[in-house]
Design a protein around this motif. Structure first.
Motif, PDB file in Angstrom:
ATOM      1  N   LYS A  33       4.816 -20.724  10.583  1.00 14.48           N
ATOM      2  CA  LYS A  33       3.434 -20.856  10.202  1.00 14.48           C
ATOM      3  C   LYS A  33       2.823 -19.576   9.813  1.00 14.48           C
ATOM      4  CE  LYS A  33       2.541 -25.138  12.301  1.00 14.48           C
ATOM      5  NZ  LYS A  33       1.408 -25.838  13.499  1.00 14.48           N
ATOM      6  N   GLY A  34       3.241 -18.559  10.648  1.00 18.77           N
ATOM      7  CA  GLY A  34       2.903 -17.104  10.515  1.00 18.77           C
ATOM      8  C   GLY A  34       3.220 -16.638   9.202  1.00 18.77           C
ATOM      9  N   PHE A  35       4.451 -16.786   8.725  1.00 22.38           N
ATOM     10  CA  PHE A  35       5.349 -16.488   7.473  1.00 22.38           C
ATOM     11  C   PHE A  35       4.250 -16.841   6.291  1.00 22.38           C
ATOM     12  CE2 PHE A  35       8.298 -16.307   4.216  1.00 22.38           C
ATOM     13  CZ  PHE A  35       8.621 -14.889   4.104  1.00 22.38           C
ATOM     14  N   LYS A  36       4.067 -18.191   6.361  1.00 20.82           N
ATOM     15  CA  LYS A  36       3.134 -18.949   5.435  1.00 20.82           C
ATOM     16  C   LYS A  36       1.647 -18.412   5.187  1.00 20.82           C
ATOM     17  CE  LYS A  36       5.706 -23.376   5.691  1.00 20.82           C
ATOM     18  NZ  LYS A  36       5.588 -25.121   6.163  1.00 20.82           N
ATOM     19  N   GLU A  37       1.180 -18.083   6.436  1.00 21.49           N
ATOM     20  CA  GLU A  37      -0.081 -17.579   6.373  1.00 21.49           C
ATOM     21  C   GLU A  37       0.072 -16.078   5.814  1.00 21.49           C
ATOM     22  OE1 GLU A  37      -3.618 -16.327   9.560  1.00 21.49           O
ATOM     23  OE2 GLU A  37      -1.945 -17.675  10.212  1.00 21.49           O
ATOM     24  N   PHE A  38       0.964 -15.266   6.197  1.00 22.91           N
ATOM     25  CA  PHE A  38       1.134 -13.906   5.505  1.00 22.91           C
ATOM     26  C   PHE A  38       1.111 -14.118   3.881  1.00 22.91           C
ATOM     27  CE2 PHE A  38       4.525 -11.225   3.849  1.00 22.91           C
ATOM     28  CZ  PHE A  38       3.615 -10.147   3.784  1.00 22.91           C
ATOM     29  N   LEU A  39       1.887 -14.976   3.649  1.00 18.99           N
ATOM     30  CA  LEU A  39       2.222 -15.160   1.981  1.00 18.99           C
ATOM     31  C   LEU A  39       1.007 -15.414   1.390  1.00 18.99           C
ATOM     32  CD1 LEU A  39       5.362 -17.183   1.611  1.00 18.99           C
ATOM     33  CD2 LEU A  39       5.247 -14.675   1.235  1.00 18.99           C
ATOM     34  N   LYS A  54      -2.153 -14.828   2.183  1.00 17.28           N
ATOM     35  CA  LYS A  54      -2.954 -13.819   2.583  1.00 17.28           C
ATOM     36  C   LYS A  54      -2.502 -12.604   1.604  1.00 17.28           C
ATOM     37  CE  LYS A  54      -4.720 -14.726   7.170  1.00 17.28           C
ATOM     38  NZ  LYS A  54      -6.139 -14.757   6.919  1.00 17.28           N
ATOM     39  N   ALA A  55      -1.421 -12.482   1.515  1.00 10.43           N
ATOM     40  CA  ALA A  55      -0.681 -11.047   0.874  1.00 10.43           C
ATOM     41  C   ALA A  55      -0.907 -11.345  -0.774  1.00 10.43           C
ATOM     42  CB  ALA A  55       0.590 -10.900   1.144  1.00 10.43           C
ATOM     43  N   ILE A  56      -0.787 -12.608  -1.286  1.00 14.28           N
ATOM     44  CA  ILE A  56      -0.722 -12.529  -2.761  1.00 14.28           C
ATOM     45  C   ILE A  56      -1.731 -12.188  -3.463  1.00 14.28           C
ATOM     46  CG2 ILE A  56      -0.992 -14.536  -4.589  1.00 14.28           C
ATOM     47  CD1 ILE A  56       1.089 -16.332  -2.866  1.00 14.28           C
ATOM     48  N   PRO A  57      -3.355 -12.191  -3.322  1.00 14.94           N
ATOM     49  CA  PRO A  57      -4.272 -11.444  -3.846  1.00 14.94           C
ATOM     50  C   PRO A  57      -3.881 -10.213  -4.113  1.00 14.94           C
ATOM     51  CG  PRO A  57      -5.113 -13.207  -2.407  1.00 14.94           C
ATOM     52  CD  PRO A  57      -3.574 -13.306  -1.901  1.00 14.94           C
ATOM     53  N   THR A 100      -1.369  -8.210  -3.820  1.00 14.52           N
ATOM     54  CA  THR A 100       0.053  -8.043  -4.498  1.00 14.52           C
ATOM     55  C   THR A 100      -0.229  -8.016  -5.725  1.00 14.52           C
ATOM     56  OG1 THR A 100       1.206  -8.807  -2.302  1.00 14.52           O
ATOM     57  CG2 THR A 100       2.448  -8.777  -4.600  1.00 14.52           C
ATOM     58  N   ILE A 101      -0.938  -9.184  -6.284  1.00 13.87           N
ATOM     59  CA  ILE A 101      -1.104  -9.400  -7.716  1.00 13.87           C
ATOM     60  C   ILE A 101      -2.060  -8.160  -8.337  1.00 13.87           C
ATOM     61  CG2 ILE A 101      -2.297 -11.070  -9.441  1.00 13.87           C
ATOM     62  CD1 ILE A 101      -1.135 -13.233  -7.762  1.00 13.87           C
ATOM     63  N   LEU A 102      -3.108  -7.843  -7.463  1.00 17.29           N
ATOM     64  CA  LEU A 102      -3.986  -6.849  -8.101  1.00 17.29           C
ATOM     65  C   LEU A 102      -3.378  -5.543  -8.205  1.00 17.29           C
ATOM     66  CD1 LEU A 102      -6.941  -5.717  -8.670  1.00 17.29           C
ATOM     67  CD2 LEU A 102      -7.383  -5.511  -6.342  1.00 17.29           C
ATOM     68  N   THR A 103      -2.553  -5.077  -7.096  1.00 20.31           N
ATOM     69  CA  THR A 103      -1.920  -4.107  -7.136  1.00 20.31           C
ATOM     70  C   THR A 103      -0.679  -3.903  -8.258  1.00 20.31           C
ATOM     71  OG1 THR A 103      -1.776  -3.813  -4.720  1.00 20.31           O
ATOM     72  CG2 THR A 103      -0.340  -2.296  -5.833  1.00 20.31           C
ATOM     73  N   ALA A 104      -0.168  -5.079  -8.554  1.00 17.61           N
ATOM     74  CA  ALA A 104       0.950  -5.312  -9.603  1.00 17.61           C
ATOM     75  C   ALA A 104       0.272  -5.001 -11.076  1.00 17.61           C
ATOM     76  CB  ALA A 104       1.589  -6.489  -9.485  1.00 17.61           C
ATOM     77  N   SER A 158       6.842  -7.212  -6.535  1.00 21.55           N
ATOM     78  CA  SER A 158       6.415  -8.712  -5.966  1.00 21.55           C
ATOM     79  C   SER A 158       6.831  -8.323  -4.588  1.00 21.55           C
ATOM     80  CB  SER A 158       7.571  -9.704  -6.726  1.00 21.55           C
ATOM     81  OG  SER A 158       8.565  -9.065  -6.872  1.00 21.55           O
ATOM     82  N   LEU A 159       8.137  -8.175  -4.377  1.00 22.33           N
ATOM     83  CA  LEU A 159       8.558  -7.904  -2.829  1.00 22.33           C
ATOM     84  C   LEU A 159       8.115  -6.851  -1.957  1.00 22.33           C
ATOM     85  CD1 LEU A 159      12.140  -9.591  -2.966  1.00 22.33           C
ATOM     86  CD2 LEU A 159      10.057 -10.765  -2.139  1.00 22.33           C
ATOM     87  N   GLY A 160       8.158  -5.535  -2.733  1.00 20.15           N
ATOM     88  CA  GLY A 160       8.242  -4.355  -2.271  1.00 20.15           C
ATOM     89  C   GLY A 160       6.582  -4.043  -1.932  1.00 20.15           C
ATOM     90  N   ILE A 161       5.622  -4.199  -2.570  1.00 17.54           N
ATOM     91  CA  ILE A 161       4.288  -3.764  -2.194  1.00 17.54           C
ATOM     92  C   ILE A 161       3.585  -4.996  -1.379  1.00 17.54           C
ATOM     93  CG2 ILE A 161       4.146  -2.148  -4.070  1.00 17.54           C
ATOM     94  CD1 ILE A 161       2.362  -4.394  -5.635  1.00 17.54           C
ATOM     95  N   SER A 162       4.119  -5.862  -1.449  1.00 22.65           N
ATOM     96  CA  SER A 162       3.491  -7.162  -0.579  1.00 22.65           C
ATOM     97  C   SER A 162       3.328  -6.771   0.824  1.00 22.65           C
ATOM     98  CB  SER A 162       4.350  -8.507  -0.873  1.00 22.65           C
ATOM     99  OG  SER A 162       5.493  -8.376  -0.328  1.00 22.65           O
ATOM    100  N   HIS A 163       4.154  -6.037   1.378  1.00 22.22           N
ATOM    101  CA  HIS A 163       4.293  -5.963   2.887  1.00 22.22           C
ATOM    102  C   HIS A 163       2.967  -4.881   3.172  1.00 22.22           C
ATOM    103  CE1 HIS A 163       6.129  -2.035   1.951  1.00 22.22           C
ATOM    104  NE2 HIS A 163       5.804  -1.514   3.222  1.00 22.22           N
ATOM    105  N   GLY A 164       2.575  -4.338   2.176  1.00 27.26           N
ATOM    106  CA  GLY A 164       1.224  -3.582   2.598  1.00 27.26           C
ATOM    107  C   GLY A 164      -0.025  -4.123   2.249  1.00 27.26           C
ATOM    108  N   ALA A 165       0.262  -5.776   1.907  1.00 27.87           N
ATOM    109  CA  ALA A 165      -1.068  -6.541   1.203  1.00 27.87           C
ATOM    110  C   ALA A 165      -2.113  -6.768   2.203  1.00 27.87           C
ATOM    111  CB  ALA A 165      -0.512  -7.544   0.431  1.00 27.87           C
ATOM    112  N   LEU A 166      -1.482  -6.823   3.664  1.00 28.15           N
ATOM    113  CA  LEU A 166      -2.587  -6.982   4.647  1.00 28.15           C
ATOM    114  C   LEU A 166      -3.173  -6.020   5.193  1.00 28.15           C
ATOM    115  CD1 LEU A 166      -0.787  -9.947   6.704  1.00 28.15           C
ATOM    116  CD2 LEU A 166      -2.040  -9.861   4.633  1.00 28.15           C
ATOM    117  N   ASP A 167      -3.229  -4.591   4.488  1.00 28.19           N
ATOM    118  CA  ASP A 167      -4.101  -3.544   5.006  1.00 28.19           C
ATOM    119  C   ASP A 167      -5.394  -3.600   5.146  1.00 28.19           C
ATOM    120  OD1 ASP A 167      -1.545  -2.216   5.163  1.00 28.19           O
ATOM    121  OD2 ASP A 167      -2.017  -0.704   3.700  1.00 28.19           O
TER     122      ASP A 167
END
Length: 301
Positions: free
Chosen positions: A234-240, A242-245, A247-251, A40-49
């Motif tokens: 606003k940037g953090f909300k946008e990050f979340l 964009k990162a969710i899809p 992150t879920i796929l990788t999980a 959840s938290l860990g791999i999400s930071h690479g979800a905007l690659d």
């Protein structure tokens, strides 16, 4: 942005002190919790690659985004295949690359191009050396589960590990030279937090807390700031969003891998393999992407 990172480190430092007080946490791996946090938290930071990949494609005048996805997936899959064939060599390379990666990304907010890659490597090496020093047997057991036996190596002697930890400390000092007191304090708190985690907690739990609550969150803050430099919230909300899809796929892919591995290994061993082999398959393409993007942006500037 430095203020946000400072308060983040301050909160994380106190969080580590709090965690060290619980005997239950000190005596258990909590592998299922670790897996959940990493997925959840860990791999999400690479979800905007994929967004960064599009930037590189634009720089290289490639219009097809499928090129990026194919290359990214192929690199990740190649890492898994190479791990199966040459696990010892690849894990060693992964530990070396991860040390540099942790040191570099945890310090990126300082935005100092004068530091050499070796300084970042020594800074990040604390993530590897601290568990070996404080929980050598348990850490070596994890390595053996990953087909990497270094129990007879001179490099894991306490003397060598102490030297590396001292070097890591001075790497932080070098990075903080001529910087504001907030940055000096931040780096010191991060250094002490990692030592605290690894002294009191089991290696995988200590790594998970560092990876999810320090490394990943800090990089997520950086990405949020890049998405909206004027309004961090606003940037953090946008990050979340964009990162969710991804992150879920990788999980889901991690969990599928765990399902199959659990047929051949005990659950704890299967989780360890999924965590570290999975992270390796994500880390290598992530680092390559960051490297090429940084290199191209430097050339353009």
């Amino acid at each position: 942005m430095n203020k946000i990172n400072y308060y983040h480190s301050l909160i994380f430092f106190n969080f580590c002190i709090l965690l060290s007080a619980f005997e239950f946490l000190r005596n258990n791996n909590l592998l299922i919790l670790c897996l959940f946090l990493i997925l959840s938290l860990g791999i999400s930071h690479g979800a905007l690659d994929h967004i960064k990949g599009k930037k590189i494609l634009k720089i290289l005048n490639y219009k097809s985004t499928s090129t990026f996805y194919i290359l990214y997936i192929c690199i990740g899959a190649s890492i898994i295949l190479l791990w199966l064939l040459f696990s010892s060599i690849l894990l060693l390379i992964f530990l070396l690359v991860a040390s540099y990666h942790f040191g570099k990304e945890d310090s990126e907010f300082i935005n100092d191009k004068s530091n050499s890659d070796l300084i970042y490597f020594f800074k990040g090496s604390l993530i590897i050396t601290a568990p070996l020093l404080f929980h050598k047997t348990k850490t070596l057991d994890i390595f053996i589960n990953l087909n990497f036996d270094i129990s007879q190596s001179l490099f894991i002697s306490n003397e060598f590990l102490y030297i590396f930890i001292v070097i890591s400390f001075f790497a932080n000092v070098i990075i903080s030279l001529n910087k504001q007191l907030d940055i000096k304090s931040l780096l010191l708190m991060d250094f002490l937090s990692i030592l605290l985690l690894n002294y009191f907690l089991n290696p995988i739990l200590a790594f998970t807390i560092y990876f999810c609550f320090l490394h990943s969150i800090r990089h997520s803050f950086k990405l949020s700031n890049e998405l909206n430099k004027k309004n961090f919230i606003k940037g953090f909300k946008e990050f979340l969003i964009k990162a969710i899809p991804l992150t879920i796929l990788t999980a889901v892919l991690f969990l599928i891998s765990l399902f199959f591995l659990n047929k051949y290994y005990f659950l704890d061993n299967a989780i360890s393999k999924v965590i570290f082999i999975g992270l390796a398959s994500l880390t290598f393409p992530h680092i390559l992407l960051e490297y090429f993007l940084e290199k191209n942006e430097t050339q353009r500037n």
